[in-house]
Scaffold this motif. Structure first.
Motif, short mmCIF file in Angstrom:
data_model
loop_
_atom_site.label_atom_id
_atom_site.label_comp_id
_atom_site.label_asym_id
_atom_site.label_seq_id
_atom_site.Cartn_x
_atom_site.Cartn_y
_atom_site.Cartn_z
N ALA A 151 -32.94 -30.84 10.28
CA ALA A 151 -34.09 -31.66 9.61
C ALA A 151 -34.03 -32.84 8.96
CB ALA A 151 -35.06 -30.79 8.85
N PRO A 152 -34.64 -33.86 8.88
CA PRO A 152 -34.17 -35.10 7.96
C PRO A 152 -33.90 -34.79 6.53
CG PRO A 152 -36.16 -35.70 9.53
CD PRO A 152 -35.88 -34.17 9.73
N PRO A 153 -33.17 -35.46 5.78
CA PRO A 153 -33.08 -34.78 4.57
C PRO A 153 -33.98 -34.51 3.74
CG PRO A 153 -31.56 -36.60 4.86
CD PRO A 153 -32.47 -36.45 6.12
N LEU B 148 -35.06 -30.50 2.29
CA LEU B 148 -35.34 -30.11 0.85
C LEU B 148 -36.72 -29.47 0.51
CD1 LEU B 148 -33.62 -33.20 -1.09
CD2 LEU B 148 -32.84 -30.99 -0.09
N HIS B 149 -37.70 -29.98 1.15
CA HIS B 149 -38.99 -29.31 1.31
C HIS B 149 -38.89 -27.94 1.84
CE1 HIS B 149 -43.28 -28.71 1.99
NE2 HIS B 149 -43.04 -28.20 3.19
N ASP C 295 -22.71 -32.91 5.30
CA ASP C 295 -23.61 -33.47 4.58
C ASP C 295 -24.76 -32.91 4.23
OD1 ASP C 295 -21.29 -35.11 3.89
OD2 ASP C 295 -22.42 -36.88 5.34
N GLN C 296 -25.31 -32.19 5.27
CA GLN C 296 -26.55 -31.75 4.93
C GLN C 296 -26.37 -30.35 4.27
OE1 GLN C 296 -29.47 -33.23 5.48
NE2 GLN C 296 -30.30 -32.29 7.19
N VAL C 297 -25.23 -29.72 4.42
CA VAL C 297 -25.12 -28.30 3.68
C VAL C 297 -24.68 -28.69 2.19
CG1 VAL C 297 -23.34 -26.42 3.62
CG2 VAL C 297 -24.02 -27.33 5.96
N ALA C 298 -23.94 -29.62 2.15
CA ALA C 298 -23.78 -30.24 0.66
C ALA C 298 -24.95 -30.59 -0.04
CB ALA C 298 -22.77 -31.38 0.50
N ARG C 299 -25.94 -31.38 0.71
CA ARG C 299 -27.14 -31.56 0.14
C ARG C 299 -28.10 -30.42 -0.34
NH1 ARG C 299 -28.32 -34.79 3.83
NH2 ARG C 299 -27.47 -36.73 3.04
N LEU C 300 -28.08 -29.68 0.54
CA LEU C 300 -28.65 -28.23 0.37
C LEU C 300 -28.20 -27.61 -0.84
CD1 LEU C 300 -30.96 -26.10 1.26
CD2 LEU C 300 -29.04 -25.16 2.54
N VAL C 301 -26.93 -27.37 -0.80
CA VAL C 301 -26.45 -26.44 -2.17
C VAL C 301 -26.62 -27.23 -3.29
CG1 VAL C 301 -24.18 -25.58 -3.16
CG2 VAL C 301 -24.65 -25.53 -0.56
N ASP C 302 -26.44 -28.51 -3.28
CA ASP C 302 -26.66 -29.29 -4.63
C ASP C 302 -28.05 -29.25 -5.07
OD1 ASP C 302 -24.02 -29.91 -4.80
OD2 ASP C 302 -24.29 -32.16 -3.73
N ARG D 241 -32.59 -27.67 -8.55
CA ARG D 241 -33.89 -27.06 -8.69
C ARG D 241 -34.01 -25.88 -9.16
NH1 ARG D 241 -37.71 -31.04 -8.73
NH2 ARG D 241 -37.33 -32.34 -6.87
N THR D 242 -33.00 -24.98 -9.45
CA THR D 242 -33.13 -23.78 -10.18
C THR D 242 -32.30 -23.70 -11.47
OG1 THR D 242 -31.14 -22.71 -8.79
CG2 THR D 242 -33.08 -22.54 -7.87
#
Length: 374
Positions: A311-313, A317-318, A348-355, A360-361
């Motif tokens: 999905a788009p970034p 995140l949503h 880059d998507q994986v890194a974005r998700l992990v960060d 957020r938590t």
């Protein structure tokens, strides 16, 4: 895992490890770690951030990473570590049929597994002798020991094995299948022989994972890839007793135990009461419903659809927010995909998700979709 050049003789010895999908070992950017999270599920404490794990990372996802090498019987292995992804633990994914190699059943990979001599009679099952794991999986234990030595002390290492019923499917069917009709049929046509085979596989799985723990694994994960093929009563009759035997055999080790029944939404109500710390949940069931079924004594791991990484970034995140909202704020959630990551995934998507999940938590943070809840 990637390996340097090997000779034909070495390749024969290393055959199961050559089939290893990949090892994703990430240096922790925050102090949270998966093993700590599993401990939390028992003592009710809270972590600074939700731990994040990504199953079966591919070479594409691991591109451009740091490398740590070690020696193992005449071969140099190279474990990849990835600071950029920032996940919280390492897991060794070796092919689930590795402990069944060398049984004289003609196991080959083309590239999927094929047994030239599947087990389809009670006599064949009774004649089956499973050797000690050290005889046919020594390369796995050497890899775990090497990884444990190469990883930072704060990065936990998770061991891995297939569940008895999933191994049963391949041994009886003889090859991969969408429905494993022959294997399922054997449960009904020869139930006593099927249970004897499942019992043998449970014993072998306990020995295999115990050896992984001795080599340095600090948590143990059992994948039941084909559990969801079974109706609840068939699962209860045949597969669940073998899972219970494995978990009970491993519990004296004192390590966190994870069980992932793929497509097992209709089976989760049978898990409470097992000596289990964490249940892996695929993306088909909201985590709130999984939590309600499992109760507070079992943590959950999951469960973003791997396709969501395409999905788009902003949408990714949503979707991560939705998983976090479903998991709620109680301790005992390990953020993960609902199954293995796909080769086409952008790292880059994986890194974005992990960060994002870490951010957020973090203690005191809020996330979109939570209604402002911390």
């Amino acid at each position: 895992i990637t390996m340097g050049p090997v000779t034909p003789d070495q390749r024969a010895w290393l055959n199961p490890l050559v089939r290893t999908y990949a090892v994703l070992v990430a240096l922790v950017d925050t102090w949270g770690a998966e093993v700590e999270a599993l401990a939390v599920s028992r003592n009710g404490a809270s972590l600074e951030t939700n731990p994040v794990d990504v199953h079966r990372a591919t070479d594409a996802v691991l591109a451009g990473v740091d490398r740590v090498a070690w020696q193992c019987p005449n071969v140099t292995f190279v474990a990849t570590t990835n600071r950029r992804l920032g996940v919280d633990a390492a897991i060794l994914f070796s092919d689930i049929l590795t402990p069944l190699d060398g049984l004289g059943l003609g196991l080959e990979f083309h590239p999927a597994p094929v047994f030239a001599k599947p087990l389809r009679t009670p006599a064949a099952i009774d004649a089956l002798v499973l050797p000690p794991p050290a005889e046919n999986a020594a390369q796995v234990f050497a890899a775990i020991a090497g990884l444990r030595a190469a990883l930072p002390p704060e990065t936990p290492l998770i061991g891995f094995a297939g569940a008895p019923f999933t191994l049963f499917c391949y041994l009886v069917e003889g090859h991969g299948s969408k429905g494993f009709f022959l294997a399922k049929s054997f449960l009904f046509s020869e139930p006593a022989a099927a249970d004897r085979l499942l019992d043998k596989l449970a014993t072998q799985t306990v020995a295999y994972l115990t050896a992984q723990a001795a080599a340095g694994a600090q948590a143990l994960m059992i994948f039941d890839s084909w559990a969801g093929l079974l109706a609840p009563d068939t699962y209860a009759r045949h597969a669940l007793p073998a899972v219970r035997r494995v978990l009970a055999g491993l519990r004296p080790l004192g390590l966190p135990l994870i069980y992932f029944p793929n497509q097992g939404a209709t089976l989760l109500d049978q898990l409470p009461g097992l000596p289990l710390d964490v249940a892996g949940i695929d993306w088909r069931l909201p985590l709130s419903r999984a939590r309600a079924i499992l109760g507070p004594g079992i943590a959950v791991q999951g469960n973003l659809d791997p396709a969501a990484l395409m999905a788009p970034p902003a949408e990714l995140l949503h979707l991560a927010d939705r998983v976090l909202a479903e998991a709620g704020t109680a301790p005992g959630h390990i953020f993960n995909l609902g199954h293995g990551i796909e080769p086409a995934t952008d790292p880059d998507q994986v890194a974005r998700l992990v960060d994002y999940v870490h951010e957020r938590t973090a203690t005191g943070a809020t996330f979109r979709g939570s209604g402002g809840r911390p």
